[in-house]
Design a protein around this motif. Sequence first.
Motif, PDB file in Angstrom:
ATOM      1  N   LEU A  11       0.827  -1.212   0.000  1.00 31.07           N
ATOM      2  CA  LEU A  11       0.000   0.000   0.000  1.00 31.07           C
ATOM      3  C   LEU A  11       0.858   1.257   0.000  1.00 31.07           C
ATOM      4  O   LEU A  11       0.601   2.200  -0.766  1.00 31.07           O
ATOM      5  CB  LEU A  11      -0.929  -0.006   1.210  1.00 31.07           C
ATOM      6  CG  LEU A  11      -1.792   1.247   1.418  1.00 31.07           C
ATOM      7  CD1 LEU A  11      -2.719   1.469   0.232  1.00 31.07           C
ATOM      8  CD2 LEU A  11      -2.588   1.138   2.712  1.00 31.07           C
ATOM      9  N   ASP A  12       1.878   1.292   0.834  1.00 31.56           N
ATOM     10  CA  ASP A  12       2.724   2.486   0.912  1.00 31.56           C
ATOM     11  C   ASP A  12       3.508   2.698  -0.377  1.00 31.56           C
ATOM     12  O   ASP A  12       3.760   3.846  -0.780  1.00 31.56           O
ATOM     13  CB  ASP A  12       3.678   2.388   2.098  1.00 31.56           C
ATOM     14  CG  ASP A  12       2.963   2.602   3.433  1.00 31.56           C
ATOM     15  OD1 ASP A  12       1.886   3.212   3.420  1.00 31.56           O
ATOM     16  OD2 ASP A  12       3.489   2.159   4.468  1.00 31.56           O
ATOM     17  N   ASN A  13       3.914   1.618  -1.036  1.00 25.07           N
ATOM     18  CA  ASN A  13       4.598   1.766  -2.321  1.00 25.07           C
ATOM     19  C   ASN A  13       3.671   2.354  -3.375  1.00 25.07           C
ATOM     20  O   ASN A  13       4.103   3.156  -4.209  1.00 25.07           O
ATOM     21  CB  ASN A  13       5.146   0.420  -2.794  1.00 25.07           C
ATOM     22  CG  ASN A  13       6.560   0.153  -2.311  1.00 25.07           C
ATOM     23  OD1 ASN A  13       7.532   0.521  -2.954  1.00 25.07           O
ATOM     24  ND2 ASN A  13       6.667  -0.486  -1.151  1.00 25.07           N
ATOM     25  N   LEU A  42      -5.708  -4.424  -9.453  1.00 23.48           N
ATOM     26  CA  LEU A  42      -4.608  -5.340  -9.749  1.00 23.48           C
ATOM     27  C   LEU A  42      -4.644  -6.605  -8.880  1.00 23.48           C
ATOM     28  O   LEU A  42      -3.690  -7.384  -8.890  1.00 23.48           O
ATOM     29  CB  LEU A  42      -3.265  -4.616  -9.552  1.00 23.48           C
ATOM     30  CG  LEU A  42      -2.988  -3.467 -10.524  1.00 23.48           C
ATOM     31  CD1 LEU A  42      -1.689  -2.763 -10.153  1.00 23.48           C
ATOM     32  CD2 LEU A  42      -2.938  -3.964 -11.962  1.00 23.48           C
ATOM     33  N   GLU A  43      -5.738  -6.776  -8.137  1.00 28.11           N
ATOM     34  CA  GLU A  43      -5.933  -7.965  -7.303  1.00 28.11           C
ATOM     35  C   GLU A  43      -4.789  -8.143  -6.305  1.00 28.11           C
ATOM     36  O   GLU A  43      -4.247  -9.234  -6.120  1.00 28.11           O
ATOM     37  CB  GLU A  43      -6.101  -9.212  -8.183  1.00 28.11           C
ATOM     38  CG  GLU A  43      -7.297  -9.113  -9.121  1.00 28.11           C
ATOM     39  CD  GLU A  43      -7.404 -10.279 -10.088  1.00 28.11           C
ATOM     40  OE1 GLU A  43      -6.619 -11.248  -9.951  1.00 28.11           O
ATOM     41  OE2 GLU A  43      -8.266 -10.224 -10.985  1.00 28.11           O
ATOM     42  N   LEU A  44      -4.445  -7.034  -5.645  1.00 25.00           N
ATOM     43  CA  LEU A  44      -3.367  -7.025  -4.655  1.00 25.00           C
ATOM     44  C   LEU A  44      -3.868  -6.689  -3.251  1.00 25.00           C
ATOM     45  O   LEU A  44      -3.055  -6.546  -2.333  1.00 25.00           O
ATOM     46  CB  LEU A  44      -2.300  -5.991  -5.047  1.00 25.00           C
ATOM     47  CG  LEU A  44      -1.431  -6.301  -6.263  1.00 25.00           C
ATOM     48  CD1 LEU A  44      -0.651  -5.062  -6.686  1.00 25.00           C
ATOM     49  CD2 LEU A  44      -0.488  -7.453  -5.984  1.00 25.00           C
ATOM     50  N   ARG A  92       3.921  -6.372 -10.478  1.00 21.46           N
ATOM     51  CA  ARG A  92       2.536  -5.905 -10.446  1.00 21.46           C
ATOM     52  C   ARG A  92       2.417  -4.666  -9.558  1.00 21.46           C
ATOM     53  O   ARG A  92       1.678  -3.729  -9.877  1.00 21.46           O
ATOM     54  CB  ARG A  92       1.604  -7.015  -9.963  1.00 21.46           C
ATOM     55  CG  ARG A  92       0.152  -6.768 -10.321  1.00 21.46           C
ATOM     56  CD  ARG A  92      -0.778  -7.830  -9.768  1.00 21.46           C
ATOM     57  NE  ARG A  92      -0.510  -9.169 -10.251  1.00 21.46           N
ATOM     58  CZ  ARG A  92      -1.276 -10.220  -9.969  1.00 21.46           C
ATOM     59  NH1 ARG A  92      -2.345 -10.055  -9.175  1.00 21.46           N
ATOM     60  NH2 ARG A  92      -0.978 -11.411 -10.435  1.00 21.46           N
ATOM     61  N   VAL A  93       3.125  -4.663  -8.434  1.00 24.17           N
ATOM     62  CA  VAL A  93       3.134  -3.484  -7.566  1.00 24.17           C
ATOM     63  C   VAL A  93       3.746  -2.290  -8.304  1.00 24.17           C
ATOM     64  O   VAL A  93       3.265  -1.157  -8.190  1.00 24.17           O
ATOM     65  CB  VAL A  93       3.911  -3.768  -6.263  1.00 24.17           C
ATOM     66  CG1 VAL A  93       4.034  -2.498  -5.412  1.00 24.17           C
ATOM     67  CG2 VAL A  93       3.233  -4.876  -5.465  1.00 24.17           C
ATOM     68  N   ASP A  94       4.793  -2.541  -9.061  1.00 22.98           N
ATOM     69  CA  ASP A  94       5.432  -1.480  -9.835  1.00 22.98           C
ATOM     70  C   ASP A  94       4.442  -0.875 -10.825  1.00 22.98           C
ATOM     71  O   ASP A  94       4.396   0.353 -11.005  1.00 22.98           O
ATOM     72  CB  ASP A  94       6.643  -2.063 -10.570  1.00 22.98           C
ATOM     73  CG  ASP A  94       7.513  -0.996 -11.204  1.00 22.98           C
ATOM     74  OD1 ASP A  94       7.777   0.026 -10.553  1.00 22.98           O
ATOM     75  OD2 ASP A  94       7.945  -1.194 -12.358  1.00 22.98           O
ATOM     76  N   LEU A  95       3.633  -1.722 -11.455  1.00 21.56           N
ATOM     77  CA  LEU A  95       2.602  -1.226 -12.369  1.00 21.56           C
ATOM     78  C   LEU A  95       1.573  -0.409 -11.601  1.00 21.56           C
ATOM     79  O   LEU A  95       1.113   0.637 -12.081  1.00 21.56           O
ATOM     80  CB  LEU A  95       1.938  -2.408 -13.076  1.00 21.56           C
ATOM     81  CG  LEU A  95       0.809  -2.073 -14.052  1.00 21.56           C
ATOM     82  CD1 LEU A  95       1.294  -1.164 -15.171  1.00 21.56           C
ATOM     83  CD2 LEU A  95       0.217  -3.361 -14.639  1.00 21.56           C
TER      84      LEU A  95
END
Length: 261
Positions: free
Chosen positions: A103-105, A146-148, A166-169
Amino acid sequence: MTEATRQPAMLEARGITLKFGGVTALADISVNIGQQELVALIGPNGAGKSSLLNVLSGFYRPSQGSVRFDGLDIGHLPVHRVAQTGLVRTFQGTHLLPNMSVLDNILVGRYMHMKSTLTTAFFYYPFAHREEIAQRAIAEEILGFLELEHLRHQKVGTLGYGMRKRVDLGRALAMEPRMLLLDEPMAGMNGEEKEDLARFILDIRESRQIPVVLVEHDMGVVMDIADRVVVLNFGRKIADASPVAVQQDEHVISAYLGGKA
């Protein structure tokens, strides 16, 4: 031609030449990206794909040529100003903050849209509190897209490579892009991870109406999802056509896909 290619170009690069000393990395390259296109940029290693993305996003200044984004000349703008216009890129590496949560990223990508100063945030004034709630809501929406969401509080450094990409996206989406430049987003992934990311990229283009430029080596992925394919070889553009036409182009076959022209 696809409907996207008949639309006015959102990104226009004209006569891009990039030199490093006596080495010419890009030679007189022109390319247009339409408002609803998903364009794949392919070529052998060293062909100039990442260099072209660096020029488009402001990390490199071309020796010659111009770059216009939605009618604005961005070739002279610093990197952060290019990003503020809505032209957002990712890199081959993730460059995430491993000791911070997912979340913070994602929230890091919201930085340029935040109004709170260090002082207002430190004293947690009502304005800063309201802004934090609003920004977290946007980040949560991206996590869901993104289903995260099940990983929101997990440290990024503990995730597998596919999830980190995926987090980067997601961080790029948090910047509210009007166009995304993705530099090998699927490199190092297994087949299932590539399928998942390809699905998200298609959803970004179709449901969020964000055009995408994708550098990718997996020809199966490129031929499945791209509207158009631009091929570079030794810093020169040798093809710019539909996936089917590129597969049949003799120069591309000789330079990249294998076989004799």
